[in-house]
Design a protein around this motif. Structure first.
Motif, PDB file in Angstrom:
ATOM      1  N   GLU A   1       2.438   1.632   3.357  1.00 44.28           N
ATOM      2  CA  GLU A   1       3.561   0.716   3.570  1.00 44.28           C
ATOM      3  C   GLU A   1       4.801   1.179   2.820  1.00 44.28           C
ATOM      4  O   GLU A   1       5.933   1.042   3.304  1.00 44.28           O
ATOM      5  CB  GLU A   1       3.161  -0.696   3.150  1.00 44.28           C
ATOM      6  CG  GLU A   1       2.139  -1.333   4.082  1.00 44.28           C
ATOM      7  CD  GLU A   1       1.522  -2.594   3.496  1.00 44.28           C
ATOM      8  OE1 GLU A   1       0.991  -3.397   4.281  1.00 44.28           O
ATOM      9  OE2 GLU A   1       1.567  -2.775   2.255  1.00 44.28           O
TER      10      GLU A   1
ATOM     11  N   ARG B   1      -4.430   3.316   1.865  1.00 43.45           N
ATOM     12  CA  ARG B   1      -4.575   1.858   1.918  1.00 43.45           C
ATOM     13  C   ARG B   1      -4.665   1.219   0.540  1.00 43.45           C
ATOM     14  O   ARG B   1      -4.874   0.014   0.420  1.00 43.45           O
ATOM     15  CB  ARG B   1      -5.834   1.513   2.722  1.00 43.45           C
ATOM     16  CG  ARG B   1      -5.837   2.077   4.137  1.00 43.45           C
ATOM     17  CD  ARG B   1      -4.779   1.432   5.005  1.00 43.45           C
ATOM     18  NE  ARG B   1      -4.719   2.023   6.354  1.00 43.45           N
ATOM     19  CZ  ARG B   1      -3.911   1.603   7.319  1.00 43.45           C
ATOM     20  NH1 ARG B   1      -3.085   0.613   7.084  1.00 43.45           N
ATOM     21  NH2 ARG B   1      -3.917   2.193   8.492  1.00 43.45           N
ATOM     22  N   ARG B   2      -4.466   2.014  -0.473  1.00 47.90           N
ATOM     23  CA  ARG B   2      -4.536   1.521  -1.851  1.00 47.90           C
ATOM     24  C   ARG B   2      -3.188   0.899  -2.242  1.00 47.90           C
ATOM     25  O   ARG B   2      -2.129   1.363  -1.824  1.00 47.90           O
ATOM     26  CB  ARG B   2      -4.867   2.685  -2.780  1.00 47.90           C
ATOM     27  CG  ARG B   2      -5.015   2.344  -4.238  1.00 47.90           C
ATOM     28  CD  ARG B   2      -5.439   3.595  -5.004  1.00 47.90           C
ATOM     29  NE  ARG B   2      -5.547   3.331  -6.433  1.00 47.90           N
ATOM     30  CZ  ARG B   2      -5.926   4.245  -7.331  1.00 47.90           C
ATOM     31  NH1 ARG B   2      -6.242   5.475  -6.927  1.00 47.90           N
ATOM     32  NH2 ARG B   2      -5.999   3.942  -8.613  1.00 47.90           N
ATOM     33  N   ALA B   3      -3.209  -0.143  -3.061  1.00 49.50           N
ATOM     34  CA  ALA B   3      -1.968  -0.758  -3.545  1.00 49.50           C
ATOM     35  C   ALA B   3      -1.281   0.179  -4.532  1.00 49.50           C
ATOM     36  O   ALA B   3      -1.934   0.791  -5.384  1.00 49.50           O
ATOM     37  CB  ALA B   3      -2.254  -2.094  -4.222  1.00 49.50           C
TER      38      ALA B   3
ATOM     39  N   GLN C   1      -5.691   7.937  -0.153  1.00 50.51           N
ATOM     40  CA  GLN C   1      -5.477   6.662  -0.837  1.00 50.51           C
ATOM     41  C   GLN C   1      -4.446   5.794  -0.113  1.00 50.51           C
ATOM     42  O   GLN C   1      -3.875   4.880  -0.704  1.00 50.51           O
ATOM     43  CB  GLN C   1      -5.008   6.919  -2.273  1.00 50.51           C
ATOM     44  CG  GLN C   1      -5.966   7.800  -3.082  1.00 50.51           C
ATOM     45  CD  GLN C   1      -5.472   8.010  -4.493  1.00 50.51           C
ATOM     46  OE1 GLN C   1      -5.404   7.070  -5.290  1.00 50.51           O
ATOM     47  NE2 GLN C   1      -5.112   9.251  -4.812  1.00 50.51           N
TER      48      GLN C   1
ATOM     49  N   THR D   1       0.843  -1.197   0.000  1.00 57.45           N
ATOM     50  CA  THR D   1       0.000   0.000   0.000  1.00 57.45           C
ATOM     51  C   THR D   1       0.878   1.246   0.000  1.00 57.45           C
ATOM     52  O   THR D   1       2.088   1.191   0.248  1.00 57.45           O
ATOM     53  CB  THR D   1      -0.913   0.032   1.232  1.00 57.45           C
ATOM     54  OG1 THR D   1      -0.102   0.209   2.405  1.00 57.45           O
ATOM     55  CG2 THR D   1      -1.739  -1.231   1.342  1.00 57.45           C
TER      56      THR D   1
END
Length: 255
Positions: free
Chosen positions: A100, A144-146, A142, A97
């Motif tokens: 991350e 938590r978006r990959a 965004q 994400t």
């Protein structure tokens, strides 16, 4: 304009099998500025940038960062000193994400970079700080978006957030608007302006509208040598620069 030099090159040269890609380049980047390295195709600017960031070793000459010689250091060594670079090709951890990705940049400062046995929950304490960097580049919503699902312009923004998370003293940006559409170019340009406040940036860039709008100083290269240096207004009116870009010295550089 600040006068403290953060990065300088003295007599920097690089030969490849007898071909002089960079010849006797002297360069000085002042702290707190946005400094651009530009030139026509084949001018040697990318090779020079790679020499400064230590991805290739010079044939001769020296590079100093904060008055410390770094000519013979490895890229990882200078990153630890505070020189952090991006690349022309977008480089993100695609299956992670956005949050991350930025946490990776924060891990070294938190002493977690090599502690692979720790639970991923140990990184949660970095979330608030990571969100601050995502907020700065306009990607907090965004988080938590990959990363793989982002449009290219947003990936560039994510790279900037990750770079900032490493707390760089000098950001080296390699063609930050390469491959972007007009709207994305404008957004990334404004983003660089925003994140550069209180920081130092050295960038290789081909888009002269970007250079003219955000750069304090411009170094123009041709045939591996420094052709001119100064403010954008100064170099854009330099007859030698005009000839290098346009092939004729009678007209002012068209942008």
């Amino acid at each position: 304009m600040p006068n403290t030099t953060i990065l300088r090159a003295e007599g920097l040269s690089k030969q490849f099998y007898g071909f002089a890609a960079v010849q006797n380049v002297n360069l000085q980047v002042n702290e707190g500025t946005i400094h651009a390295l530009v030139g026509p195709n084949g001018a040697g600017k990318t090779t020079c940038f790679n020499l400064l960031s230590k991805f290739i070793t010079p044939t001769s000459g020296e590079v100093y960062f904060q008055n410390q010689p770094i000519t013979h250091l490895q890229p990882a060594d200078i990153a630890r000193l505070g020189m952090v670079r991006s690349f022309q090709i977008s480089a993100t951890f695609s299956q992670m994400t956005l949050l991350e990705n930025v946490r990776v940049g924060l891990q070294r400062q938190a002493g977690l970079a090599t502690q692979f046995w720790r639970s991923t929950r140990a990184l949660d304490r970095l979330n608030d700080e990571a969100m601050q960097f995502l907020e700065l580049v306009g990607l907090a919503s965004q988080a938590r978006r990959a990363a793989a699902s982002l449009p290219y312009g947003h990936k560039r923004a994510l790279e900037l957030a990750t770079t900032l998370a490493m707390n760089p003293k000098l950001m080296l940006l390699d063609e930050p608007t390469q491959g972007l559409g007009h709207e994305d170019v404008q957004q990334v340009t404004e983003l660089i302006r925003r994140v550069a406040r209180g920081r130092t940036v050295l960038m290789v860039e081909h888009n002269m509208s970007v250079i003219s709008s955000i750069c304090d100083r411009v170094t123009v290269m041709q045939r591996g040598q420094v052709l001119a240096e100064g403010s954008y207004d100064e170099v854009s009116r330099n007859p030698e620069v005009i000839a290098a870009y346009m092939g004729e010295a009678e007209e002012e550089l068209a942008l």
